[in-house]
Write a protein that holds these residues in place. Structure first.
Motif, PDB file in Angstrom:
ATOM      1  N   LYS A 189       7.208 -12.306  15.955  1.00 42.75           N
ATOM      2  CA  LYS A 189       7.584 -12.025  14.566  1.00 42.75           C
ATOM      3  C   LYS A 189       6.488 -11.223  13.867  1.00 42.75           C
ATOM      4  N   VAL A 190       6.923 -10.427  12.912  1.00 39.62           N
ATOM      5  CA  VAL A 190       6.012  -9.574  12.142  1.00 39.62           C
ATOM      6  C   VAL A 190       6.369  -9.745  10.676  1.00 39.62           C
ATOM      7  N   LEU A 191       5.375  -9.932   9.832  1.00 36.09           N
ATOM      8  CA  LEU A 191       5.615  -9.983   8.388  1.00 36.09           C
ATOM      9  C   LEU A 191       5.333  -8.604   7.807  1.00 36.09           C
ATOM     10  N   LYS A 192       6.376  -7.948   7.354  1.00 37.17           N
ATOM     11  CA  LYS A 192       6.228  -6.622   6.747  1.00 37.17           C
ATOM     12  C   LYS A 192       5.862  -6.813   5.281  1.00 37.17           C
ATOM     13  N   GLN A 193       4.736  -6.254   4.884  1.00 42.07           N
ATOM     14  CA  GLN A 193       4.274  -6.343   3.496  1.00 42.07           C
ATOM     15  C   GLN A 193       4.964  -5.264   2.666  1.00 42.07           C
ATOM     16  N   LEU A 194       5.553  -5.668   1.553  1.00 44.89           N
ATOM     17  CA  LEU A 194       6.229  -4.737   0.653  1.00 44.89           C
ATOM     18  C   LEU A 194       5.274  -4.286  -0.442  1.00 44.89           C
ATOM     19  N   PRO A 195       5.465  -3.070  -0.959  1.00 47.95           N
ATOM     20  CA  PRO A 195       4.578  -2.564  -2.014  1.00 47.95           C
ATOM     21  C   PRO A 195       4.536  -3.454  -3.257  1.00 47.95           C
ATOM     22  N   ALA A 196       5.639  -4.131  -3.571  1.00 44.28           N
ATOM     23  CA  ALA A 196       5.702  -4.978  -4.763  1.00 44.28           C
ATOM     24  C   ALA A 196       5.048  -6.336  -4.537  1.00 44.28           C
ATOM     25  N   GLY A 197       4.502  -6.570  -3.359  1.00 44.30           N
ATOM     26  CA  GLY A 197       3.812  -7.815  -3.081  1.00 44.30           C
ATOM     27  C   GLY A 197       4.596  -8.827  -2.263  1.00 44.30           C
ATOM     28  N   GLY A 198       5.862  -8.572  -2.023  1.00 39.51           N
ATOM     29  CA  GLY A 198       6.655  -9.491  -1.212  1.00 39.51           C
ATOM     30  C   GLY A 198       6.468  -9.207   0.265  1.00 39.51           C
ATOM     31  N   GLU A 199       7.164  -9.962   1.083  1.00 41.26           N
ATOM     32  CA  GLU A 199       7.113  -9.726   2.520  1.00 41.26           C
ATOM     33  C   GLU A 199       8.462 -10.028   3.141  1.00 41.26           C
ATOM     34  N   ARG A 200       8.719  -9.403   4.266  1.00 41.71           N
ATOM     35  CA  ARG A 200       9.968  -9.584   5.008  1.00 41.71           C
ATOM     36  C   ARG A 200       9.638  -9.904   6.451  1.00 41.71           C
ATOM     37  N   LEU A 201      10.374 -10.839   7.036  1.00 47.78           N
ATOM     38  CA  LEU A 201      10.196 -11.208   8.435  1.00 47.78           C
ATOM     39  C   LEU A 201      10.977 -10.224   9.302  1.00 47.78           C
TER      40      LEU A 201
END
Length: 100
Positions: A51-63
């Protein structure tokens, strides 16, 4: 007046994750699920070493699934949930998860 519904095409988007799970295949890797029991899977994506946590510019993250190559827009397929049933390529995570 009655209207008939046209089924949505099999693509990423609304409902496609459920369609893949119903067929017994993982929506990101498109390989068979490790365990066909969707209600009580023996392993889930949240515990996978891939699994990889993608960091979003707004501060959130997606698996995301790290087994998929990044596309031209930096994407790695559909967003996953920690509780999603794992595929046959599952590898137990040893500790911290990688991020992108």
């Amino acid at each position: 007046m009655t209207t008939s519904r046209v089924p949505a095409p099999d693509r990423f988007g609304r409902g496609s994750i459920c369609m893949h799970l119903d067929r017994g295949q993982h929506p990101a890797t498109r390989v068979p699920l490790l365990d066909p029991d969707l209600d009580n899977p023996s392993a889930v994506c949240g515990g996978c070493a891939n699994k990889v946590l993608k960091q979003l510019p707004a501060g959130g993250e997606r698996l995301k699934c790290g087994l998929l190559p990044r596309g031209s827009r930096g994407l790695r397929g559909p967003d996953l949930r920690d509780s999603m049933p794992a595929c046959v390529k599952y590898a137990a995570a040893s500790g911290a998860s990688p991020t992108t």
